[in-house]
Design a protein around this motif. Structure first.
Motif, PDB file in Angstrom:
ATOM      1  N   ALA B 655       0.843  -1.209   0.000  1.00 54.78           N
ATOM      2  CA  ALA B 655       0.000   0.000   0.000  1.00 54.78           C
ATOM      3  C   ALA B 655       0.872   1.250   0.000  1.00 54.78           C
ATOM      4  CB  ALA B 655      -0.911  -0.012   1.224  1.00 54.78           C
ATOM      5  N   MET B 656       1.969   1.183   0.727  1.00 55.07           N
ATOM      6  CA  MET B 656       2.872   2.343   0.769  1.00 55.07           C
ATOM      7  C   MET B 656       3.555   2.553  -0.586  1.00 55.07           C
ATOM      8  SD  MET B 656       6.271   2.881   3.009  1.00 55.07           S
ATOM      9  CE  MET B 656       7.173   2.021   1.766  1.00 55.07           C
ATOM     10  N   ILE B 657       3.983   1.456  -1.192  1.00 56.84           N
ATOM     11  CA  ILE B 657       4.652   1.563  -2.498  1.00 56.84           C
ATOM     12  C   ILE B 657       3.696   2.156  -3.533  1.00 56.84           C
ATOM     13  CG2 ILE B 657       5.602   0.172  -4.399  1.00 56.84           C
ATOM     14  CD1 ILE B 657       6.676  -1.720  -2.121  1.00 56.84           C
ATOM     15  N   GLN B 658       2.436   1.799  -3.391  1.00 56.33           N
ATOM     16  CA  GLN B 658       1.453   2.318  -4.352  1.00 56.33           C
ATOM     17  C   GLN B 658       0.978   3.726  -3.981  1.00 56.33           C
ATOM     18  OE1 GLN B 658      -1.351  -0.870  -4.175  1.00 56.33           O
ATOM     19  NE2 GLN B 658      -0.223  -2.123  -5.663  1.00 56.33           N
ATOM     20  N   GLY B 659       1.514   4.242  -2.946  1.00 57.16           N
ATOM     21  CA  GLY B 659       1.176   5.616  -2.553  1.00 57.16           C
ATOM     22  C   GLY B 659      -0.140   5.722  -1.819  1.00 57.16           C
ATOM     23  N   GLU B 660      -0.672   4.572  -1.377  1.00 56.07           N
ATOM     24  CA  GLU B 660      -1.974   4.634  -0.688  1.00 56.07           C
ATOM     25  C   GLU B 660      -1.807   4.956   0.789  1.00 56.07           C
ATOM     26  OE1 GLU B 660      -3.729   0.878  -1.599  1.00 56.07           O
ATOM     27  OE2 GLU B 660      -3.680   1.292  -3.747  1.00 56.07           O
ATOM     28  N   GLU B 661      -0.697   4.568   1.355  1.00 62.80           N
ATOM     29  CA  GLU B 661      -0.470   4.883   2.771  1.00 62.80           C
ATOM     30  C   GLU B 661       0.874   5.590   2.906  1.00 62.80           C
ATOM     31  OE1 GLU B 661      -1.129   1.877   5.714  1.00 62.80           O
ATOM     32  OE2 GLU B 661      -2.704   0.971   4.513  1.00 62.80           O
ATOM     33  N   GLY B 662       1.002   6.336   3.942  1.00 56.81           N
ATOM     34  CA  GLY B 662       2.172   7.207   4.044  1.00 56.81           C
ATOM     35  C   GLY B 662       3.242   6.691   4.966  1.00 56.81           C
ATOM     36  N   SER B 663       3.858   7.632   5.636  1.00 57.60           N
ATOM     37  CA  SER B 663       5.075   7.343   6.386  1.00 57.60           C
ATOM     38  C   SER B 663       4.857   6.467   7.617  1.00 57.60           C
ATOM     39  CB  SER B 663       5.712   8.656   6.820  1.00 57.60           C
ATOM     40  OG  SER B 663       4.763   9.379   7.568  1.00 57.60           O
ATOM     41  N   GLU B 664       3.567   6.242   7.997  1.00 54.61           N
ATOM     42  CA  GLU B 664       3.340   5.395   9.183  1.00 54.61           C
ATOM     43  C   GLU B 664       3.833   3.968   8.942  1.00 54.61           C
ATOM     44  OE1 GLU B 664       1.045   6.963   7.489  1.00 54.61           O
ATOM     45  OE2 GLU B 664      -0.637   5.683   6.941  1.00 54.61           O
ATOM     46  N   ASN B 665       4.014   3.608   7.648  1.00 48.72           N
ATOM     47  CA  ASN B 665       4.478   2.257   7.358  1.00 48.72           C
ATOM     48  C   ASN B 665       5.992   2.144   7.333  1.00 48.72           C
ATOM     49  OD1 ASN B 665       1.919   1.242   7.245  1.00 48.72           O
ATOM     50  ND2 ASN B 665       1.681   1.681   5.073  1.00 48.72           N
ATOM     51  N   MET B 666       6.671   3.230   7.625  1.00 46.70           N
ATOM     52  CA  MET B 666       8.144   3.194   7.643  1.00 46.70           C
ATOM     53  C   MET B 666       8.660   2.171   8.638  1.00 46.70           C
ATOM     54  SD  MET B 666      10.163   4.542   5.690  1.00 46.70           S
ATOM     55  CE  MET B 666      11.700   4.450   6.579  1.00 46.70           C
ATOM     56  N   THR B 667       7.881   1.947   9.703  1.00 51.35           N
ATOM     57  CA  THR B 667       8.293   0.961  10.705  1.00 51.35           C
ATOM     58  C   THR B 667       8.504  -0.396  10.032  1.00 51.35           C
ATOM     59  OG1 THR B 667       6.579   2.058  11.955  1.00 51.35           O
ATOM     60  CG2 THR B 667       7.697   0.275  13.046  1.00 51.35           C
ATOM     61  N   PHE B 668       7.602  -0.710   9.088  1.00 50.88           N
ATOM     62  CA  PHE B 668       7.717  -2.020   8.432  1.00 50.88           C
ATOM     63  C   PHE B 668       8.891  -2.034   7.456  1.00 50.88           C
ATOM     64  CE2 PHE B 668       3.155  -1.544   9.497  1.00 50.88           C
ATOM     65  CZ  PHE B 668       3.131  -2.478  10.516  1.00 50.88           C
ATOM     66  N   VAL B 669       9.154  -0.883   6.829  1.00 50.92           N
ATOM     67  CA  VAL B 669      10.333  -0.811   5.949  1.00 50.92           C
ATOM     68  C   VAL B 669      11.586  -1.022   6.788  1.00 50.92           C
ATOM     69  CG1 VAL B 669      11.654   0.661   4.374  1.00 50.92           C
ATOM     70  CG2 VAL B 669       9.159   0.762   4.362  1.00 50.92           C
ATOM     71  N   ASP B 670      11.610  -0.369   7.945  1.00 47.65           N
ATOM     72  CA  ASP B 670      12.769  -0.528   8.842  1.00 47.65           C
ATOM     73  C   ASP B 670      12.950  -1.988   9.237  1.00 47.65           C
ATOM     74  OD1 ASP B 670      13.392   2.128   8.810  1.00 47.65           O
ATOM     75  OD2 ASP B 670      12.228   2.633  10.581  1.00 47.65           O
ATOM     76  N   LEU B 671      11.822  -2.645   9.535  1.00 46.04           N
ATOM     77  CA  LEU B 671      11.908  -4.058   9.926  1.00 46.04           C
ATOM     78  C   LEU B 671      12.403  -4.900   8.753  1.00 46.04           C
ATOM     79  CD1 LEU B 671      11.432  -6.256  12.023  1.00 46.04           C
ATOM     80  CD2 LEU B 671       9.071  -6.397  11.262  1.00 46.04           C
ATOM     81  N   LEU B 672      11.872  -4.610   7.571  1.00 45.81           N
ATOM     82  CA  LEU B 672      12.297  -5.346   6.381  1.00 45.81           C
ATOM     83  C   LEU B 672      13.803  -5.188   6.163  1.00 45.81           C
ATOM     84  CD1 LEU B 672      11.673  -6.871   3.720  1.00 45.81           C
ATOM     85  CD2 LEU B 672      11.090  -4.673   2.693  1.00 45.81           C
ATOM     86  N   VAL B 673      14.283  -3.956   6.276  1.00 45.47           N
ATOM     87  CA  VAL B 673      15.711  -3.701   6.075  1.00 45.47           C
ATOM     88  C   VAL B 673      16.530  -4.370   7.183  1.00 45.47           C
ATOM     89  CG1 VAL B 673      17.467  -1.895   6.028  1.00 45.47           C
ATOM     90  CG2 VAL B 673      15.338  -1.574   4.787  1.00 45.47           C
ATOM     91  N   ALA B 674      16.007  -4.298   8.420  1.00 44.46           N
ATOM     92  CA  ALA B 674      16.732  -4.944   9.526  1.00 44.46           C
ATOM     93  C   ALA B 674      16.830  -6.445   9.272  1.00 44.46           C
ATOM     94  CB  ALA B 674      16.005  -4.677  10.842  1.00 44.46           C
ATOM     95  N   TYR B 675      15.756  -7.018   8.766  1.00 41.81           N
ATOM     96  CA  TYR B 675      15.748  -8.461   8.503  1.00 41.81           C
ATOM     97  C   TYR B 675      16.765  -8.822   7.413  1.00 41.81           C
ATOM     98  CZ  TYR B 675      14.296 -12.810   6.342  1.00 41.81           C
ATOM     99  OH  TYR B 675      14.313 -14.058   5.777  1.00 41.81           O
ATOM    100  N   VAL B 676      16.699  -8.102   6.271  1.00 41.28           N
ATOM    101  CA  VAL B 676      17.620  -8.462   5.176  1.00 41.28           C
ATOM    102  C   VAL B 676      19.068  -8.151   5.559  1.00 41.28           C
ATOM    103  CG1 VAL B 676      15.953  -8.374   3.280  1.00 41.28           C
ATOM    104  CG2 VAL B 676      17.101  -6.283   3.962  1.00 41.28           C
ATOM    105  N   SER B 677      19.249  -7.105   6.361  1.00 42.31           N
ATOM    106  CA  SER B 677      20.618  -6.808   6.821  1.00 42.31           C
ATOM    107  C   SER B 677      21.122  -7.939   7.706  1.00 42.31           C
ATOM    108  CB  SER B 677      20.662  -5.502   7.630  1.00 42.31           C
ATOM    109  OG  SER B 677      20.162  -4.457   6.869  1.00 42.31           O
ATOM    110  N   HIS B 678      20.213  -8.461   8.527  1.00 41.00           N
ATOM    111  CA  HIS B 678      20.581  -9.566   9.416  1.00 41.00           C
ATOM    112  C   HIS B 678      21.027 -10.789   8.599  1.00 41.00           C
ATOM    113  CE1 HIS B 678      20.398 -12.256  12.856  1.00 41.00           C
ATOM    114  NE2 HIS B 678      19.667 -13.079  12.115  1.00 41.00           N
ATOM    115  N   LEU B 679      20.349 -11.016   7.494  1.00 37.00           N
ATOM    116  CA  LEU B 679      20.709 -12.181   6.666  1.00 37.00           C
ATOM    117  C   LEU B 679      22.026 -11.972   5.940  1.00 37.00           C
ATOM    118  CD1 LEU B 679      17.422 -13.420   4.971  1.00 37.00           C
ATOM    119  CD2 LEU B 679      18.516 -14.247   7.030  1.00 37.00           C
ATOM    120  N   GLY B 680      22.367 -10.733   5.668  1.00 36.20           N
ATOM    121  CA  GLY B 680      23.618 -10.450   4.942  1.00 36.20           C
ATOM    122  C   GLY B 680      23.566 -11.056   3.554  1.00 36.20           C
TER     123      GLY B 680
END
Lengths: 112, 1355
Positions: B655-680
């Motif tokens: 929804a955020m990528i499609q521009g339907e929801e705003g910055s409140e979803n940044m938490t999930f982007v942060d989690l996604l990045v934290a997860y992929v960073s963890h995997l290396g």
């Protein structure tokens, strides 16, 4: 609330840190604050400087030089670089004969 | 006086004071509102009830005797009389019960003390009112404020256990009773007994009132009936005793020794007896007599003002208590003047939260100050208890806070028993408030009060969570031992309601956070507390897991702020808080707890599926991934991947990528990045796991999020940062033959393509709406993108450049300028990687060799937007090596640059690029010089020809001129340039004459900067080494083409401009800077246009007066001048001496006129001296005469060099850090000096012999606590170098300086330094042998010793 963690005290040796310590000394001397408060202020300084340098500073530079000595001891890297040329954001260049870089781990024991 | 104090007049005077004092006291409207009278009324009621209870059997007994008298002849018997007498005695005694009770109460509660103080305040007030028309200077001092400053004598009295007070009271009365009975029984002895009573009276009376009255009473005792004497003595002693009780509040404050006190009473015996006599009688009145006790205490206040002077203010007491007094006074107006502390606290808190006070910060401040006083005072426990029972949540909050404050201020005084009692009280409050459904605010505060008890070093509380949980489950306090009889997980936790579990979690978090704070405290002080905290780690995680399990079993839906949601979020916070404690201490050893921690983490990962928890869970998990990755195992990771790729979390991301929801979803982007960073790099395992493949697709799709990166959305910068890390670490982490390598490479290339659109600069319309901060944010994002490109280049190679080259070429043809700009921007950033090595030359040829680019170079027919032009001209400057290799393109490029320099927004970049390219390609550009000079002529009249652009262009052109073969041709071109600069200088001069100072300065600055830049451009190639040390026999100003030949006219022009714009011109620091740059331009040259006669520099420097802004630059120029001539120092002896004398004149004026002291001049002057020392010291020390105009006390008859050294010693005592540092550096250089001949060495030794003793004296004074801490490093340098290099001189001087030093403590005036400290300091410095760290440590310790250990905080 994020749990408190301890921060490095190395920025106390910066000109800002030295000036702050001198000011705190003056305030204690005048009896306007207690040493305990001064300690708290210095701890806050340690934290804030670390955070601000990490989050707010946008300036950047690149440098080139000859790596003379390097060592890694107790989680601290030390690099001695000679004939260093720094290129700043505004394209200006600063040269130095010798530069010492001390870098500490930003994560403490127990952190990943 | 002593023997006449007990005389009738004094007694009458005392009686008179009783009456007046009582009348005064009764007029005080606050008196009967006092707590004391409530207590007295209760005492009377108790007395009456007891009296009635005792009277009933007495009446029955009397009635029985009356009936019996009809049967038995009682006239004959005397047993009935004895019985009736006894009953009468009991009845009378019972009547005294209220009195005894009140006397006892006086020792238990401070009410009588408060009545006394309130009344003395009242007496002061009435006194002021009565004498308001009198001269204030003649009025007596006030009693109340002074007495209030004194601490009560037994300040701890009220904190004593009450049973001890009662025992003390009973002891005192018991002794008196025993003594009285003893005397009474002795008096019944035959013969001898008759003399006992008079003798006892004589003995005590003689001691108290003197021999004569005692003799009279003794005589009367022999004559008068015994009962009369007994009654008199009884009244006398009762009144004395009463008087002592009434004066107790006074003597609690005014500290007398027993002897002083005895004399005090002795001197006032008569008045006191007269005063107390009436009250003694009045107090015996049945029932109501006791009420008179308070009135008597109030009247005593009046008595005190009549028979004593106002208490003298002890200086120390006054100082210590002044703050208290001034704080107390405003609030006395808030309450009732002298209200009891509990009521006062209630009232103050009501007023604190009163909206009417919210706009009165001064009042709020006063109220808070007073509340804090009460919270730290003797009644704090009672206040806290009372506040917690209030109906208002604000009062209850303050009640909890009061507990915390009092626990913290009591600190080490709290013993284990007391800590246990406080814990019980607190826990009972906690439980009852939780049960009543108290708000989170108060519960949290109470939880932190409980933690304060836990944290106290006397507390032995260990399994705090278990005990609090068990107490909550039980409904009242249970001991730690009792709590552990029920299983925590199986018994206690299931018994808790949601509300109780939430309260327990509040406490758990507070405990963990406090433990985290303890990490920063000295470990020797808090180790035991941390050890006790660690015993709770397992319980804390059990609580989290239990809560998470409950939530999983009973999901609460998507509603927010339900009790279940609050508990869930608190459990998540608790996990995070305890993770820190566990991680810092035991995570590597406690494997069982590790399993528990991981299972909690899994529970929180599962909460991501629930809408009401997902956001908070995501933020906590992100933090945990970044710092505590050991809290997750394979299952956790797998679950998280599943949830991220296919759950409501995925929906939110899409929804955020499609521009339907705003910055409140940044938490999930942060989690996604934290997860992929963890995997290396395991993320790119081949074959890739389906969910990871999907996550990578999401990561790339994030670049498609609508809006400008960093402004409209924050996801792109976050994801780009991740890819930057991957690109940077790839070459180190993976070999090129690793199966993952091509996958990662492909992903990196995909990122380049994905992010390109995000780099397109905003349109002018969009940009107009942005703030400066937003523009800077966007530019920062573009810089991040450049970093990524540079990191990815080693992996992607020239293909990366070709992507942008294609884009640039295509968009140039299409005239899509925004995309062209983005492509050129990227190419410019990649110059660092490809310019020198020529790897991308083919790509660059494709752009710069294209037909479209040729058209662009031709000029005006293409209307290129400013931003694109700016980026393009910037890019030209970045590819200097490429253009050097492809000089045929240069003419066109410089054409574009000279065209762009006319546009305001491009002028800076264009001038910089002109300079860069001119420097790198100077040799090939010489044929084009006339064209450039024509373009320069056009440019110099443009508004963009400013001090930030014009000098750069001129420097570039001068660099080309420098490459010309013929000096004559150089003269021609320079003449053309300088002629118009001279014209401009003349114009500036005319403007200055017309008082248009600002315009004149601007023009002058521009002209001088241009000339300085020409000087820089004309310098010999920097590649040629300049040997400053080389012996140069030609002298400071050898004949050359530029001073004697055809070039001399040009040099004269420059000197003419200097003269026009410096002499009698309104110079500023910018002008001085540029003028100094002109002078310095020739210092590195042996011959040339800018090699001026030495007198030019000397005259220039001497022309500036003291205190002018820019002195540092002027003196630095002087130093550079001397340095440039150091190889033939003696040939400019005269000029060097002139400069030194000039500095000494500046110093002399500052020494003679302290108001003229200028730190900048002092610093610059000393710095100049330091720099000249090594080569010019013979000239310095040869100046043994005073300077010619010396007339002040510091300079008259003082040789120049002595004056200079005196000033540097003075500078060592200055508070300005820079001055002190330069003076320290000077003395270090002085001590290090070595003479090159025997004579020079002897001269040097003579100077040092003279100056080392005062130098040591000055340094010792400074390091003895006077200087700032940061100055120690520099003063230490002076001391250690002096000790090391000149030990034989320095050691006795240091010893003598220390011996004459007397450092005293500020408060006690005792000496802080013992002789052995001083000698140890000298010995330590000797042993340190000049080692920097070692001697600095010695100096720091010495400074600390002199300053006091309060300054040890920063170690």
């Amino acid at each position: 609330m994020a749990a408190q963690q301890s921060y490095y005290e190395l920025y106390r040796g910066s000109s800002l840190g030295l000036s702050l310590t001198d000011t705190l000394d003056d305030l204690i001397n005048e009896g306007r604050i207690e040493p305990q408060l001064a300690m708290k202020i210095l701890s806050t300084f340690d934290r804030v400087v670390t955070e601000v340098l990490a989050d707010k500073v946008r300036a950047r530079l690149t440098f080139k030089g000859h790596l003379d000595t390097y060592r890694f001891c107790d989680e601290v890297w030390t690099f001695l670089i000679k004939d260093v040329s720094f290129k700043l954001d505004n394209q200006s260049t600063v040269s130095a004969e010798k530069v010492k870089i001390v870098s500490c781990n930003s994560k403490r024991p127990g952190e990943a | 006086m002593s023997d006449v104090s007990f005389e009738p007049n004094a007694i009458v005077r005392g009686f008179q004071l009783t009456i007046v004092g009582t009348i005064r006291a009764l007029r005080n409207p606050e008196l009967f509102k006092h707590e004391h009278f409530r207590q007295a009324a209760i005492a009377v009621a108790v007395g009456v009830v007891i009296h009635l209870i005792v009277q009933i059997p007495i009446i029955i007994l009397k009635f029985a005797l009356y009936i019996m008298s009809f049967i038995v002849n009682l006239h004959e018997a005397n047993w009935d009389d004895k019985l009736l007498h006894g009953l009468g005695f009991i009845s009378q005694s019972v009547l005294q019960i209220p009195f005894v009770l009140m006397t006892l109460m006086g020792h238990l509660t401070p009410t009588l003390d408060e009545i006394f103080m309130q009344s003395i305040h009242w007496v002061d007030t009435t006194y002021i009112q009565k004498h308001k028309s009198d001269n204030p200077d003649t009025l007596r001092a006030m009693y109340y404020p002074n007495l209030a400053l004194f601490p009560t004598k037994d300040g701890t009295r009220n904190s004593q256990p009450k049973y001890q007070v009662i025992i003390g009271f009973v002891n005192r009365y018991g002794k008196k009773l025993a003594l009285g009975l003893g005397v009474y029984f002795l008096s019944t002895l035959p013969v001898f007994g008759r003399f006992v009573m008079p003798a006892a009276s004589f003995y005590t009376f003689k001691r108290n009132v003197g021999t004569a009255p005692a003799a009279v009473i003794f005589g009367a005792g022999l004559v008068l009936p015994k009962t009369l004497i007994i009654r008199f003595l009884h009244t006398y002693y009762a009144s004395r005793s009463l008087m002592r009780e009434l004066l107790d509040p006074y003597f609690r404050r005014i500290k007398f020794t027993p002897e002083q006190k005895r004399r005090w009473f002795h001197d006032r015996e008569g008045v006191l007896f007269g005063f107390a006599f009436a009250f003694t009688v009045a107090l015996k009145t049945p029932f109501i007599g006791v009420l008179m006790y308070g009135v008597a205490e109030a009247s005593t206040a009046y008595l005190v003002t009549k028979i004593t002077d106002p208490p003298p203010l002890l200086q120390k007491v006054q100082t210590l208590r002044r703050a208290k007094c001034t704080m107390a006074l405003p609030t006395s107006g808030i309450g009732s003047g002298h209200m009891d502390p509990i009521s006062e606290a209630h009232l103050l808190i009501t007023q604190l939260y009163d909206p009417a006070n919210q706009r009165n910060p001064a009042r709020i401040h006063d109220i808070q100050a007073r509340i804090q006083q009460l919270q730290k005072g003797d009644h704090a426990w009672e206040i806290a208890d009372s506040l917690l029972r209030e109906p208002s949540a604000q009062h209850r909050f303050m009640g909890a806070l009061t507990f915390t404050v009092k626990i913290n201020v009591t600190g080490a005084e709290l013993d284990e028993i007391m800590a246990g009692q406080i814990l019980e009280r607190l826990l009972n409050h906690f439980i009852s408030l939780v049960t009543e459904g108290e708000s989170a605010m108060v519960i949290r505060k109470l939880a932190s009060s409980l933690v304060a008890v836990f944290r106290n070093s006397s507390s032995s509380w260990k399994r705090a969570l278990w005990q609090v949980a068990a107490s909550l489950a039980h409904g009242s306090f249970v001991t730690e031992q009792q709590s552990q009889t029920v299983d925590f997980l199986g018994g206690v936790l299931p018994a808790l309601t949601t509300h109780k579990a939430t309260a327990l979690t509040f406490f758990s978090i507070a405990l963990a956070e406090e433990a985290a704070r303890l990490e920063t405290e000295p470990q020797d002080l808090v180790a035991s507390v941390i050890q006790r905290v660690k015993e709770n780690i397992n319980d804390a995680f059990l609580l989290v897991r239990y809560t998470l399990q409950q939530i999983a079993q009973h999901p609460t839906g998507s509603e927010k702020h339900t009790p279940g949601q609050i508990l869930g979020n608190e459990a998540i916070s608790s996990w995070k808080a305890w993770l820190n404690i566990y991680g810092a201490h035991t995570h590597s050893t406690e494997k069982e707890t590790q399993v528990l921690v991981i299972s909690c983490g899994q529970g929180i990962i599962e909460l991501l599926r629930l809408p009401s928890f997902s956001e908070y869970a995501a933020s906590i998990l992100t933090q945990a991934f970044e710092t505590r990755s050991w809290a997750f195992d394979g299952n956790s990771i797998s679950n998280l991947a599943q949830i991220l790729s296919n759950s409501i979390v995925t929906d939110r991301l899409i929804a955020m990528i499609q521009g339907e929801e705003g910055s409140e979803n940044m938490t999930f982007v942060d989690l996604l990045v934290a997860y992929v960073s963890h995997l290396g790099f395991n993320l790119f395992n081949n074959p890739m796991e389906p969910q990871n493949d999907r996550l990578l697709a999401i990561l790339h799709d994030i670049f498609k999020t609508p809006g400008y990166a960093a402004i409209d959305e924050s996801a792109t910068p976050r994801v780009l940062e991740y890819w930057g890390d991957i690109a940077e670490t790839l070459p180190d982490e993976l070999q090129s033959d690793d199966p993952r390598y091509p996958i990662v490479k492909e992903q990196l290339a995909k990122v380049v393509l994905g992010m390109f659109n995000k780099l397109i600069y905003p349109t002018a319309e969009d940009l107009a709406d942005w703030t400066d901060e937003e523009r800077s944010e966007f530019n920062a994002f573009r810089s991040e993108a450049c970093d990524y490109l540079l990191s990815a280049y080693p992996t992607l190679g020239v293909e990366l450049v070709s992507v942008f080259q294609e884009s640039a070429t295509t968009n140039l043809q299409k005239a899509d300028w925004r995309s062209f700009e983005a492509a050129v921007f990227c190419i410019a950033q990649l110059s660092e990687a490809v310019d020198d090595n020529g790897h991308a030359d083919q790509c660059l040829d494709a752009i710069f060799g294209s037909e479209a680019f040729s058209r662009l170079c031709l000029g005006s027919e293409i209307d290129i937007p400013l931003k694109s032009r700016q980026t393009l001209v910037h890019a030209f400057g970045k590819y200097e090596s490429y253009f050097e290799r492809h000089s045929y393109i240069l003419a066109g490029v410089l054409n574009v640059l000279f065209e762009s320099i006319n546009f305001d927004s491009c002028a800076q970049s264009a001038s910089r690029s002109i300079l860069t390219l001119s420097k790198s390609c100077a040799s090939v550009l010489t044929p084009d010089l006339p064209v450039f000079l024509d373009r320069l002529d056009q440019f110099r009249s443009r508004p963009t020809a400013t001090v930030s652009t014009m000098p750069k262009v001129l420097e570039g052109i001068a660099t080309i001129i420098q490459k010309l073969d013929s000096d004559e041709y150089k003269v021609q071109t320079l003449d053309r340039i300088l002629t118009f600069l001279v014209q401009d200088a003349v114009t500036a001069r005319a403007e200055a004459t017309a008082s248009e100072y600002d315009t004149a300065r601007t023009h002058a600055h521009l002209v001088l900067s241009c000339i300085a830049s020409i000087g820089k451009g004309l310098r010999a190639d920097s590649d040629e080494a300049i040997v400053i040390e080389a012996t140069d026999d030609r002298g400071p100003y050898p004949d050359s083409f530029w001073n004697k030949g055809a070039g001399s006219g040009i040099q004269q022009l420059i000197m003419q401009v200097m003269s026009l714009l410096i002499v009698d011109f309104p110079v500023d620091s910018a002008i001085i800077d540029s003028a100094c740059d002109i002078l310095k331009a020739g210092y590195t040259e042996s011959t040339g246009l800018f090699v001026f006669p030495p007198s030019l520099t000397v005259d220039f420097i001497r022309s500036f007066p003291l205190g002018i802004s820019g002195t540092d630059v002027i003196m630095a120029t002087a130093s550079s001048f001397l340095a440039s001539h150091s190889s033939h120092a003696m040939k400019i002896r005269e000029q060097a001496a002139q400069l030194i004398v000039h500095v000494s004149q500046l110093f002399a004026s500052m020494l003679d006129n302290p108001e003229l002291y200028d730190p900048e001049t002092a610093n610059a002057g000393i710095d100049f001296l330091t720099r000249l020392l090594s080569k010019y010291y013979p000239i310095l020390f040869s100046l043994t005469d005073p300077f010619p105009s010396a007339s002040g006390p510091a300079s008259r008859d003082t040789p120049v060099y002595v004056l200079l050294l005196n000033f540097t010693l003075y500078a060592l005592t200055r508070p300005e850090p820079l001055v002190l540092r330069s003076a320290s550096a000077f003395w270090v250089a002085m001590v290090d000096l070595r003479g090159s001949s025997h004579d020079e060495t002897a001269a040097l030794d003579e100077v040092l012999q003279r100056f080392i003793p005062p130098l040591c004296g000055t340094v010792v004074q400074q390091i003895a606590g006077r200087c700032a801490r940061s100055d120690l490093t520099f003063l230490n340098d002076v001391l250690r170098r002096t000790m090391f290099k000149k030990m034989n001189l320095a050691r006795p001087s240091l010893t003598a300086s220390l011996n004459s030093l007397d450092v005293q403590a500020a408060d006690s005036k005792t000496s802080l330094l013992l002789p052995q400290d001083k000698s140890r300091f000298v010995e330590s410095m000797v042993v340190a042998r000049g080692a920097k760290a070692q001697s600095l440590e010695i100096v720091r310790s010495f400074w600390l010793k002199c300053r006091g250990m309060s300054f040890d905080y920063a170690q």
